[in-house]
Design a protein around this motif. Structure first.
Motif, PDB file in Angstrom:
ATOM      1  N   THR A  93       1.812   6.228  -7.684  1.00 61.55           N
ATOM      2  CA  THR A  93       2.692   5.077  -7.417  1.00 61.55           C
ATOM      3  C   THR A  93       3.936   5.506  -6.629  1.00 61.55           C
ATOM      4  OG1 THR A  93       3.790   5.355  -9.553  1.00 61.55           O
ATOM      5  CG2 THR A  93       1.939   3.831  -9.493  1.00 61.55           C
ATOM      6  N   SER A 260      -1.655  -4.530  -4.204  1.00 59.82           N
ATOM      7  CA  SER A 260      -2.763  -4.952  -5.068  1.00 59.82           C
ATOM      8  C   SER A 260      -3.739  -3.800  -5.249  1.00 59.82           C
ATOM      9  CB  SER A 260      -3.509  -6.131  -4.437  1.00 59.82           C
ATOM     10  OG  SER A 260      -4.210  -5.693  -3.284  1.00 59.82           O
ATOM     11  N   HIS A 261      -4.602  -3.972  -6.216  1.00 60.41           N
ATOM     12  CA  HIS A 261      -5.711  -3.050  -6.473  1.00 60.41           C
ATOM     13  C   HIS A 261      -6.901  -3.612  -5.718  1.00 60.41           C
ATOM     14  CE1 HIS A 261      -9.100  -1.411  -8.718  1.00 60.41           C
ATOM     15  NE2 HIS A 261      -8.333  -0.776  -9.583  1.00 60.41           N
ATOM     16  N   ALA A 312      -8.606   2.495  -5.668  1.00 57.93           N
ATOM     17  CA  ALA A 312      -7.834   1.246  -5.751  1.00 57.93           C
ATOM     18  C   ALA A 312      -7.019   1.001  -4.489  1.00 57.93           C
ATOM     19  CB  ALA A 312      -6.910   1.297  -6.965  1.00 57.93           C
ATOM     20  N   LYS A 313      -6.887   2.052  -3.671  1.00 55.36           N
ATOM     21  CA  LYS A 313      -6.094   1.962  -2.450  1.00 55.36           C
ATOM     22  C   LYS A 313      -6.997   1.821  -1.219  1.00 55.36           C
ATOM     23  CE  LYS A 313      -3.486   5.528  -0.521  1.00 55.36           C
ATOM     24  NZ  LYS A 313      -2.376   6.469  -0.559  1.00 55.36           N
ATOM     25  N   THR A 426      -9.163  -6.581  -6.772  1.00 56.71           N
ATOM     26  CA  THR A 426      -9.324  -6.557  -8.228  1.00 56.71           C
ATOM     27  C   THR A 426      -8.213  -7.367  -8.881  1.00 56.71           C
ATOM     28  OG1 THR A 426     -10.001  -4.278  -7.854  1.00 56.71           O
ATOM     29  CG2 THR A 426      -9.863  -5.009 -10.136  1.00 56.71           C
ATOM     30  N   PHE A 429      -0.418  -6.602  -8.028  1.00 49.07           N
ATOM     31  CA  PHE A 429       0.564  -5.775  -8.758  1.00 49.07           C
ATOM     32  C   PHE A 429       1.870  -6.507  -9.077  1.00 49.07           C
ATOM     33  CE2 PHE A 429      -1.195  -1.624  -6.635  1.00 49.07           C
ATOM     34  CZ  PHE A 429      -2.239  -1.596  -7.544  1.00 49.07           C
ATOM     35  N   GLU A 457      -1.850  -8.447 -16.474  1.00 47.57           N
ATOM     36  CA  GLU A 457      -1.594  -8.366 -15.032  1.00 47.57           C
ATOM     37  C   GLU A 457      -0.264  -9.007 -14.652  1.00 47.57           C
ATOM     38  OE1 GLU A 457      -4.879 -10.216 -13.023  1.00 47.57           O
ATOM     39  OE2 GLU A 457      -6.280  -8.638 -13.605  1.00 47.57           O
ATOM     40  N   PHE A 463       2.605  -0.711 -11.451  1.00 46.97           N
ATOM     41  CA  PHE A 463       1.751  -0.168 -10.373  1.00 46.97           C
ATOM     42  C   PHE A 463       2.322  -0.498  -8.993  1.00 46.97           C
ATOM     43  CE2 PHE A 463      -1.192  -1.495 -13.892  1.00 46.97           C
ATOM     44  CZ  PHE A 463      -1.262  -0.237 -14.459  1.00 46.97           C
ATOM     45  N   ASN A 466      -0.894   2.044  -5.509  1.00 43.93           N
ATOM     46  CA  ASN A 466      -2.124   2.664  -5.998  1.00 43.93           C
ATOM     47  C   ASN A 466      -2.118   2.595  -7.520  1.00 43.93           C
ATOM     48  OD1 ASN A 466      -4.540   4.083  -6.025  1.00 43.93           O
ATOM     49  ND2 ASN A 466      -3.733   5.910  -5.040  1.00 43.93           N
ATOM     50  N   TYR A 467      -3.172   3.160  -8.131  1.00 42.95           N
ATOM     51  CA  TYR A 467      -3.364   2.926  -9.576  1.00 42.95           C
ATOM     52  C   TYR A 467      -4.392   3.908 -10.097  1.00 42.95           C
ATOM     53  CZ  TYR A 467      -6.164   0.211 -13.049  1.00 42.95           C
ATOM     54  OH  TYR A 467      -6.898  -0.215 -14.109  1.00 42.95           O
ATOM     55  N   SER A 469      -7.501   4.745 -12.355  1.00 41.62           N
ATOM     56  CA  SER A 469      -8.529   3.884 -12.961  1.00 41.62           C
ATOM     57  C   SER A 469      -8.402   3.889 -14.486  1.00 41.62           C
ATOM     58  CB  SER A 469      -9.924   4.368 -12.557  1.00 41.62           C
ATOM     59  OG  SER A 469     -10.172   5.627 -13.125  1.00 41.62           O
TER      60      SER A 469
END
Ligand SMILES: Cc1cc2nc3c(=O)[nH]c(=O)nc-3n(C[C@H](O)[C@H](O)[C@H](O)COP(=O)(O)OP(=O)(O)OC[C@H]3O[C@@H](n4cnc5c(N)ncnc54)[C@H](O)[C@@H]3O)c2cc1C
Length: 494
Positions: A93, A260-261, A312-313, A426, A429, A457, A463, A466-467, A469
């Motif tokens: 992050t 966002s993811h 996620a990125k 997904t 953020f 969420e 986040f 990035n994130y 998993s």
């Protein structure tokens, strides 16, 4: 008109945990679900079910699931110490994750798994996706050895059973549209219940109704141009309603609203998630191949880290490419390493016995560009390093851009397989700002809004960009439990 102590909006993981937690405090709880009973459960129901929590030893895992003596003797579970968890979250992050929220996430992550177990959730060792055999021993990698039994759908089912066993009332087909707020206190919601407007009163409201990932207008407004074109990996019901109704009464937005993811997702997947397919439209084994755009070029370091720390990125990177797609190309050396999602029926796949033949089959790709890229890639790989998929092996490319940092092997063993992906979102953020001890929402002047709590969420600040998993379900459960308790305590004293 109906009246409750705590009203939870949503019925995903965070909402279910909020409701159970509020109920533990002896108050009258109800839940609103925009979806029908058939489609309930939000994104949580689509989730793979891997969960990232801090652990150091086998006894920590035994708090959460059964681990046999034989499994202990034949496995290397690795660790995910709190320090490792902090390192992963912070490096991904860019050191922006809120320190207070991330401390809660990490330090409560093991306890929340044990709490979920007390609510009837079953967990399993994550043999399928995060482990491999090394010298006869099963080595778990990616610091995530446990998943929910039955995946996200299983998790939702277990929590649903627990909520029903407590007699918590659930209103389906009931979409909250605004908060009842007199300028001082939130005292319920206005909702569309089976097509009719109604008011549901409560001493405290917990908003746990997801982000705006399923809303193309909000995606474009906040994430930027092009985001209206992506596929939605999960629920079609997360329209940003909770965020909108909270902002409307002056709640403070917080976190990475333009982030966002988003992952690589089958190019021809449906517009929204399909529960019968779950997360299997994803294609997460790109670390063993190359990603190719319409120009025939690579555009990311596929092997920067385990997929858990890049996937996620990279969906967003695919979206930036011409015509918003990328082909993942592999040779037969790695076929056995590809995850289960590469063996489903519904996918966009081509195969060929030569690279030249493959080049003609990669729809939308410049064939000469592709062949040049592969020639240069194959020639750039360090030969004196051993390939090992269970560690970051350092088998990298030299002298090409972008570099591939790990797991680089020449594409030279036919047959070749390629899978076409686009961007699948997904969750978003951006969220609301909360008081960390209670989950109470703050207003834009950073004062608590009486009667309003949030979780899942909708919590902003964890986040950015990035994130790692497996963090969404754990954070949803932790902040769900906190918000449920905060809302119940407030209701008792109201
Ligand atoms: C395909 C996929 C795979 C994933 N895999 C994993 C994984 O393996 N591990 C992991 O940790 N995370 C995973 N995630 C992320 C994870 O699912 C989310 O972080 C998590 O489920 C969010 O939980 P939530 O309760 O906040 O939201 P959700 O589960 O989305 O719940 C939101 C709820 O609110 C309801 N709702 C929305 N608007 C309204 C309204 N106006 N009124 C009433 N109800 C409303 C929705 O119907 C839903 O019930 C995955 C997500 C997807 C889509």
């Amino acid at each position: 008109m109906q009246e409750f102590d705590v009203l939870v909006v949503g019925k995903g993981n965070a909402a279910l945990c909020s409701a159970l937690s509020a109920h533990e405090h002896g108050v009258k709880v109800a839940m609103l679900e925009a979806a029908s009973e058939d489609e309930h459960g939000g994104n949580s129901r689509f989730a793979g079910g891997v969960m990232r929590f801090a652990y150091e030893k086998v006894d920590d895992l035994k708090r959460i699931t059964e681990v046999t003596d034989e499994e202990v003797a034949t496995s290397d579970f690795g660790t995910n110490t709190t320090d490792e968890y902090y390192d992963d979250l912070y490096r991904l992050t860019s050191y922006r994750s809120d320190p207070d929220l991330s401390e809660i996430l990490i330090t409560q992550s093991q306890d929340i798994m044990a709490w979920l177990r007390t609510k009837g959730v079953k967990f399993l060792l994550n043999f399928g996706r995060q482990s491999g055999l090394v010298n006869g021993k099963r080595k778990f990698f990616g610091r995530m050895p446990i998943e929910a039994h039955g995946g996200g759908a299983g998790l939702v089912d277990y929590l649903d059973k627990a909520v029903k066993a407590k007699g918590i009332e659930i209103f389906y087909d009931t979409r909250a549209v605004s908060l009842i707020y007199d300028g001082e206190k939130v005292s319920g919601v206005r909702a569309q219940m089976k097509g009719k407007m109604t008011e549901i009163r409560a001493k405290s409201v917990v908003l746990a109704c997801g982000g705006f990932e399923a809303n193309p207008e909000m995606r474009t407004r906040y994430l930027g141009p092009g985001w209206e074109l992506v596929k939605v990996r999960g629920s079609r019901f997360n329209q940003g309603d909770g965020l909108k109704m909270a902002l409307d009464i002056g709640a403070a937005p917080y976190g990475n609203w333009s982030g966002s993811h988003a992952v690589g997702w089958d190019r021809n997947a449906p517009e929204f998630g399909d529960v019968s397919v779950g997360d299997q439209f994803q294609k997460h084994s790109y670390i063993f191949g190359v990603l190719i755009n319409a120009d025939g070029k690579r555009f990311v370091d596929e092997g920067w880290d385990f997929h858990s720390f890049t996937y996620a990125k990279y969906g967003g990177e695919v979206l930036k490419q011409p015509a918003q797609f990328a082909w993942q190309v592999f040779d037969s050396k790695v076929t056995k390493l590809l995850r289960s999602e590469y063996r489903i029926k519904m996918m966009t796949k081509v195969s060929a016995n030569t690279l030249e033949e493959l080049a003609t089959k990669l729809e939308g790709v410049n064939p000469q560009g592709f062949l040049k890229t592969v020639r240069e890639y194959n020639a750039s790989i360090k030969k004196d390093v051993q390939f090992d998929h269970t560690i970051k092996d350092g088998k990298c490319t030299v002298g090409i851009e972008p570099q591939k940092s790990n797991w680089a092997q020449p594409l030279d063993a036919p047959p070749y397989d390629a899978y076409q992906t686009t961007c699948g979102i997904t969750f978003t953020f951006g969220g609301l700002r909360i008081i960390k001890e209670t989950g109470q929402v703050m207003n834009v002047h950073l004062k608590p809004i009486p009667g309003l709590y949030t979780a899942g969420e909708m919590v902003g600040g964890l986040f950015f960009f990035n994130y790692p998993s497996g963090t969404g379900l754990v954070s949803g459960a932790i902040f769900g439990r906190i918000a449920g308790a905060g809302a119940a305590q407030a209701a008792k004293t109201a």
